[in-house]
Write a protein that holds these residues in place. Structure first.
Motif, PDB file in Angstrom:
ATOM      1  N   THR A  49       0.868  -1.167   0.000  1.00 33.28           N
ATOM      2  CA  THR A  49       0.000   0.000   0.000  1.00 33.28           C
ATOM      3  C   THR A  49       0.910   1.222   0.000  1.00 33.28           C
ATOM      4  N   VAL A  50       0.662   2.150  -0.923  1.00 30.08           N
ATOM      5  CA  VAL A  50       1.500   3.343  -1.031  1.00 30.08           C
ATOM      6  C   VAL A  50       0.630   4.580  -0.860  1.00 30.08           C
ATOM      7  N   THR A  51       1.035   5.450   0.056  1.00 33.28           N
ATOM      8  CA  THR A  51       0.369   6.744   0.225  1.00 33.28           C
ATOM      9  C   THR A  51       1.441   7.816   0.094  1.00 33.28           C
ATOM     10  N   ALA A  52       1.025   9.012  -0.309  1.00 32.14           N
ATOM     11  CA  ALA A  52       2.001  10.083  -0.499  1.00 32.14           C
ATOM     12  C   ALA A  52       1.339  11.445  -0.339  1.00 32.14           C
ATOM     13  N   ALA A  68       7.768  15.149  -2.537  1.00 31.64           N
ATOM     14  CA  ALA A  68       6.687  14.217  -2.212  1.00 31.64           C
ATOM     15  C   ALA A  68       7.230  13.211  -1.204  1.00 31.64           C
ATOM     16  N   THR A  69       6.512  13.054  -0.110  1.00 29.82           N
ATOM     17  CA  THR A  69       6.869  12.059   0.902  1.00 29.82           C
ATOM     18  C   THR A  69       5.918  10.883   0.728  1.00 29.82           C
ATOM     19  N   PHE A  70       6.484   9.695   0.572  1.00 27.58           N
ATOM     20  CA  PHE A  70       5.647   8.505   0.390  1.00 27.58           C
ATOM     21  C   PHE A  70       5.870   7.526   1.540  1.00 27.58           C
ATOM     22  N   THR A  71       4.833   6.745   1.803  1.00 25.28           N
ATOM     23  CA  THR A  71       4.895   5.687   2.811  1.00 25.28           C
ATOM     24  C   THR A  71       4.439   4.400   2.157  1.00 25.28           C
ATOM     25  N   ILE A  72       5.250   3.364   2.302  1.00 24.80           N
ATOM     26  CA  ILE A  72       4.928   2.044   1.759  1.00 24.80           C
ATOM     27  C   ILE A  72       4.665   1.116   2.935  1.00 24.80           C
ATOM     28  N   THR A  73       3.513   0.429   2.901  1.00 18.31           N
ATOM     29  CA  THR A  73       3.113  -0.464   3.983  1.00 18.31           C
ATOM     30  C   THR A  73       2.913  -1.871   3.435  1.00 18.31           C
ATOM     31  N   ASN A  74       3.341  -2.857   4.206  1.00 18.45           N
ATOM     32  CA  ASN A  74       3.115  -4.256   3.863  1.00 18.45           C
ATOM     33  C   ASN A  74       1.813  -4.710   4.531  1.00 18.45           C
ATOM     34  N   VAL A  82      11.005  -4.410   0.215  1.00 18.46           N
ATOM     35  CA  VAL A  82      10.881  -3.303  -0.729  1.00 18.46           C
ATOM     36  C   VAL A  82      12.281  -3.038  -1.257  1.00 18.46           C
ATOM     37  N   GLN A  83      12.460  -3.218  -2.549  1.00 20.91           N
ATOM     38  CA  GLN A  83      13.771  -3.034  -3.148  1.00 20.91           C
ATOM     39  C   GLN A  83      13.833  -1.793  -4.033  1.00 20.91           C
ATOM     40  N   THR A  84      12.740  -1.526  -4.747  1.00 21.30           N
ATOM     41  CA  THR A  84      12.727  -0.371  -5.645  1.00 21.30           C
ATOM     42  C   THR A  84      11.427   0.402  -5.498  1.00 21.30           C
ATOM     43  N   VAL A  85      11.533   1.699  -5.672  1.00 17.97           N
ATOM     44  CA  VAL A  85      10.362   2.573  -5.729  1.00 17.97           C
ATOM     45  C   VAL A  85      10.602   3.519  -6.901  1.00 17.97           C
ATOM     46  N   VAL A  86       9.633   3.577  -7.788  1.00 21.68           N
ATOM     47  CA  VAL A  86       9.723   4.469  -8.943  1.00 21.68           C
ATOM     48  C   VAL A  86       8.477   5.344  -8.947  1.00 21.68           C
ATOM     49  N   ALA A  87       8.696   6.649  -9.103  1.00 17.98           N
ATOM     50  CA  ALA A  87       7.581   7.594  -9.201  1.00 17.98           C
ATOM     51  C   ALA A  87       7.591   8.197 -10.599  1.00 17.98           C
ATOM     52  N   GLY A 128       9.887   7.423   2.445  1.00 17.59           N
ATOM     53  CA  GLY A 128      10.921   7.972   1.570  1.00 17.59           C
ATOM     54  C   GLY A 128      10.430   9.247   0.920  1.00 17.59           C
ATOM     55  N   THR A 129      11.280   9.824   0.084  1.00 15.01           N
ATOM     56  CA  THR A 129      10.919  11.058  -0.616  1.00 15.01           C
ATOM     57  C   THR A 129      11.324  10.980  -2.083  1.00 15.01           C
ATOM     58  N   VAL A 130      10.697  11.826  -2.856  1.00 14.96           N
ATOM     59  CA  VAL A 130      11.021  11.991  -4.268  1.00 14.96           C
ATOM     60  C   VAL A 130      10.693  13.442  -4.629  1.00 14.96           C
TER      61      VAL A 130
END
Length: 156
Positions: A49-52, A68-74, A82-87, A128-130
């Protein structure tokens, strides 16, 4: 000494008698072989689940970037990494975005996601951030005035 010699004779006699009785006993048994097996079942991975949220001044051609600050939840029951995050600039379903004529994803630059890859236990999150920046193109970018630019996140 006579008592000791008599005692030794009794012990030797008893031992000989026990060996004779035990030696005559027969033991029987069956031989057999056997095998067995079982199995367990595994579950499946669950989509993260990804929120930002985005903060910063309004985007302008060549201006400051927004963060942008994102949060990834399992949301699963097991550990997932979690190995990669692409926006990217895209609609919420990942399809190409065009706000209005004259403005598209090509007017924006999305930075590399900054986060620490890690294993997430059930219901654990990472943040994380992007960055998102409007690039200065040598073209009319009036179509982007007042546009809401969507970011689409893909985590794996």
């Amino acid at each position: 000494m006579g008592k000791v010699a008599g005692r030794k004779k009794r012990i030797i006699g008893t031992t000989v008698a026990l060996v004779a009785i035990g030696g005559g006993a027969a033991f029987a048994y069956w031989t057999a072989t056997g095998t067995g097996s079982t199995s367990g079942t595994t579950g499946a991975s669950s989509n993260f689940t990804v929120t930002a949220s985005v903060a910063g001044a309004a985007l302008t051609p060549g201006g400051d970037a927004q963060t942008a600050t994102f949060t990834i939840t399992n949301p699963g029951t097991g550990v997932q990494k979690v190995q990669t995050v692409v926006a990217t600039v895209a609609n919420s379903d990942g399809s190409a975005w065009t706000s209005v004529p004259g403005c598209s994803k090509d007017d924006f630059k999305v930075g590399t996601a900054v986060f620490t890859p890690e294993e997430l236990a059930a219901n654990q999150s990472l943040t994380g951030t992007v960055t998102l920046q409007m690039i200065n193109r040598d073209a009319d970018q009036n179509g982007c005035k007042g546009a809401t630019v969507p970011l689409y996140f893909s985590a794996s």
